[in-house]
Scaffold this motif. Structure first.
Motif, PDB file in Angstrom:
ATOM      1  N   MET A  73       8.182  -4.263  -1.313  1.00 45.93           N
ATOM      2  CA  MET A  73       8.612  -4.231  -2.704  1.00 45.93           C
ATOM      3  C   MET A  73       9.975  -3.559  -2.912  1.00 45.93           C
ATOM      4  O   MET A  73      10.862  -4.105  -3.556  1.00 45.93           O
ATOM      5  CB  MET A  73       7.555  -3.534  -3.560  1.00 45.93           C
ATOM      6  CG  MET A  73       6.406  -4.424  -3.936  1.00 45.93           C
ATOM      7  SD  MET A  73       6.979  -5.782  -4.969  1.00 45.93           S
ATOM      8  CE  MET A  73       5.612  -6.883  -4.858  1.00 45.93           C
ATOM      9  N   LEU A  74      10.125  -2.373  -2.385  1.00 45.64           N
ATOM     10  CA  LEU A  74      11.395  -1.654  -2.531  1.00 45.64           C
ATOM     11  C   LEU A  74      12.099  -1.466  -1.193  1.00 45.64           C
ATOM     12  O   LEU A  74      13.330  -1.407  -1.146  1.00 45.64           O
ATOM     13  CB  LEU A  74      11.154  -0.294  -3.198  1.00 45.64           C
ATOM     14  CG  LEU A  74      10.673  -0.364  -4.650  1.00 45.64           C
ATOM     15  CD1 LEU A  74      10.197   0.997  -5.115  1.00 45.64           C
ATOM     16  CD2 LEU A  74      11.766  -0.881  -5.564  1.00 45.64           C
ATOM     17  N   ALA A  75      11.313  -1.372  -0.113  1.00 47.88           N
ATOM     18  CA  ALA A  75      11.901  -1.164   1.209  1.00 47.88           C
ATOM     19  C   ALA A  75      12.853  -2.302   1.579  1.00 47.88           C
ATOM     20  O   ALA A  75      13.979  -2.076   2.034  1.00 47.88           O
ATOM     21  CB  ALA A  75      10.797  -1.045   2.260  1.00 47.88           C
ATOM     22  N   GLU A  76      12.413  -3.533   1.368  1.00 46.35           N
ATOM     23  CA  GLU A  76      13.236  -4.695   1.716  1.00 46.35           C
ATOM     24  C   GLU A  76      14.447  -4.805   0.796  1.00 46.35           C
ATOM     25  O   GLU A  76      15.542  -5.148   1.234  1.00 46.35           O
ATOM     26  CB  GLU A  76      12.393  -5.968   1.623  1.00 46.35           C
ATOM     27  CG  GLU A  76      13.110  -7.236   2.053  1.00 46.35           C
ATOM     28  CD  GLU A  76      13.447  -7.255   3.527  1.00 46.35           C
ATOM     29  OE1 GLU A  76      14.279  -8.078   3.945  1.00 46.35           O
ATOM     30  OE2 GLU A  76      12.871  -6.435   4.289  1.00 46.35           O
ATOM     31  N   GLU A  77      14.242  -4.489  -0.483  1.00 47.49           N
ATOM     32  CA  GLU A  77      15.347  -4.537  -1.459  1.00 47.49           C
ATOM     33  C   GLU A  77      16.441  -3.537  -1.078  1.00 47.49           C
ATOM     34  O   GLU A  77      17.636  -3.829  -1.187  1.00 47.49           O
ATOM     35  CB  GLU A  77      14.825  -4.223  -2.859  1.00 47.49           C
ATOM     36  CG  GLU A  77      13.761  -5.177  -3.398  1.00 47.49           C
ATOM     37  CD  GLU A  77      14.374  -6.348  -4.142  1.00 47.49           C
ATOM     38  OE1 GLU A  77      15.569  -6.627  -3.952  1.00 47.49           O
ATOM     39  OE2 GLU A  77      13.636  -6.986  -4.911  1.00 47.49           O
ATOM     40  N   GLN A  78      16.011  -2.357  -0.625  1.00 49.76           N
ATOM     41  CA  GLN A  78      16.982  -1.330  -0.240  1.00 49.76           C
ATOM     42  C   GLN A  78      17.678  -1.693   1.063  1.00 49.76           C
ATOM     43  O   GLN A  78      18.865  -1.435   1.231  1.00 49.76           O
ATOM     44  CB  GLN A  78      16.267   0.024  -0.097  1.00 49.76           C
ATOM     45  CG  GLN A  78      15.714   0.558  -1.407  1.00 49.76           C
ATOM     46  CD  GLN A  78      15.024   1.893  -1.242  1.00 49.76           C
ATOM     47  OE1 GLN A  78      15.637   2.956  -1.383  1.00 49.76           O
ATOM     48  NE2 GLN A  78      13.736   1.864  -0.941  1.00 49.76           N
ATOM     49  N   LYS A  79      16.952  -2.306   1.969  1.00 47.37           N
ATOM     50  CA  LYS A  79      17.519  -2.674   3.264  1.00 47.37           C
ATOM     51  C   LYS A  79      18.575  -3.766   3.128  1.00 47.37           C
ATOM     52  O   LYS A  79      19.616  -3.734   3.790  1.00 47.37           O
ATOM     53  CB  LYS A  79      16.395  -3.139   4.205  1.00 47.37           C
ATOM     54  CG  LYS A  79      16.871  -3.465   5.611  1.00 47.37           C
ATOM     55  CD  LYS A  79      15.704  -3.841   6.504  1.00 47.37           C
ATOM     56  CE  LYS A  79      16.166  -4.152   7.909  1.00 47.37           C
ATOM     57  NZ  LYS A  79      15.028  -4.510   8.805  1.00 47.37           N
ATOM     58  N   THR A  80      18.304  -4.754   2.269  1.00 45.43           N
ATOM     59  CA  THR A  80      19.221  -5.886   2.109  1.00 45.43           C
ATOM     60  C   THR A  80      20.327  -5.615   1.095  1.00 45.43           C
ATOM     61  O   THR A  80      21.279  -6.386   0.997  1.00 45.43           O
ATOM     62  CB  THR A  80      18.448  -7.145   1.679  1.00 45.43           C
ATOM     63  OG1 THR A  80      17.768  -6.888   0.439  1.00 45.43           O
ATOM     64  CG2 THR A  80      17.426  -7.537   2.737  1.00 45.43           C
ATOM     65  N   GLY A  81      20.189  -4.539   0.337  1.00 41.20           N
ATOM     66  CA  GLY A  81      21.203  -4.207  -0.653  1.00 41.20           C
ATOM     67  C   GLY A  81      21.010  -4.886  -1.990  1.00 41.20           C
ATOM     68  O   GLY A  81      21.820  -4.687  -2.918  1.00 41.20           O
TER      69      GLY A  81
END
Length: 241
Positions: A73-81
């Motif tokens: 939910m947020l981990a991927e969003e933060q990783k990809t920018g």
């Protein structure tokens, strides 16, 4: 509210677009259904129409599946920018957190709704305890919102989905098992305190057909705390950049 709903619908659509929703639904129905009929043989032997075995199995299934739903939910969003891009479009941290929370919860509600055939099947065996069934589903729903909030929080403090998944499981393990086990080994105020922190004990209380305000307050409190910590974690990440 409109922004939150847009985010929730976007997340739900993402689940179905990537086949994650179909996989989760199939696995949830498969596991809960298999173990319900495997360990629920007494339903047919004594003709007692209830869903207690299902509620118990579903609680364990959700314990593992909800972290799998929330880990990106947020981990991927933060990783990809993409998280920064979302927050530049007049979307607050709270709106983003609540929107993703609701998006995950909608998928879980769909999974629970898909178990309607279980109710129909067992009600044909005998007079189904409608009150107990409603309370059981209420317990699963309250458990789901709590684990979803915990999963969202775990996803907010890392950019690695696997780490988020394991962290959500670890936190959930304390609420689901460890507090209850410790409560059995302590007496007095300490034992009562640990038992009051045990998610399983509150769930079992509701699933037995007893709706106590303290149980509902417990689930809502942990949910709000989880979402608040997720928002705080997200805000701190912005301040550090």
């Amino acid at each position: 509210m409109r922004t939150i709903w847009i985010i929730a619908k976007r997340e739900l659509a993402t689940f179905f677009d990537s086949l994650i929703a179909y996989i989760i639904l199939c696995l949830f129905l498969g596991f809960s259904g298999f173990f319900t009929w495997l360990y629920g043989n007494d339903i047919f032997l004594v003709g007692q129409a209830n869903l207690r075995v299902f509620f118990n199995m579903a609680s364990w299934t959700l314990f593992f599946f909800i972290p799998a739903i929330t880990m990106k939910m947020l981990a991927e969003e933060q990783k990809t920018g993409t998280l920064e891009l979302l927050l530049t479009k007049s979307v607050t941290d709270r709106q983003l957190i609540v929107g993703k929370f609701l998006g995950s919860l909608l998928l879980i509600c769909i999974a629970l709704a898909a178990t309607l055939p279980y109710i129909i099947t067992i009600s044909n065996i005998g007079n189904l305890d409608n009150g107990g069934t409603i309370c059981g589903y209420l317990g699963l729903f309250l458990m789901s919102i709590t684990y979803t909030a915990i999963g969202i929080f775990a996803s907010s403090i890392t950019t690695n989905q696997i780490v988020a998944f394991m962290l959500a499981l670890l936190i959930g393990l304390f609420f689901h098992i460890i507090f209850g086990v410790l409560a059995d080994n302590f007496t007095g105020i300490t034992g009562q305190l640990l038992n009051s922190l045990s998610l399983q004990s509150h769930f079992e209380s509701i699933s037995r057909g007893v709706i106590d305000s303290k149980d509902v307050i417990y689930f809502l409190s942990v949910t709000v705390l989880g979402l608040f910590l997720a928002e705080t974690s997200l805000s701190k990440r912005h301040m550090s950049k």
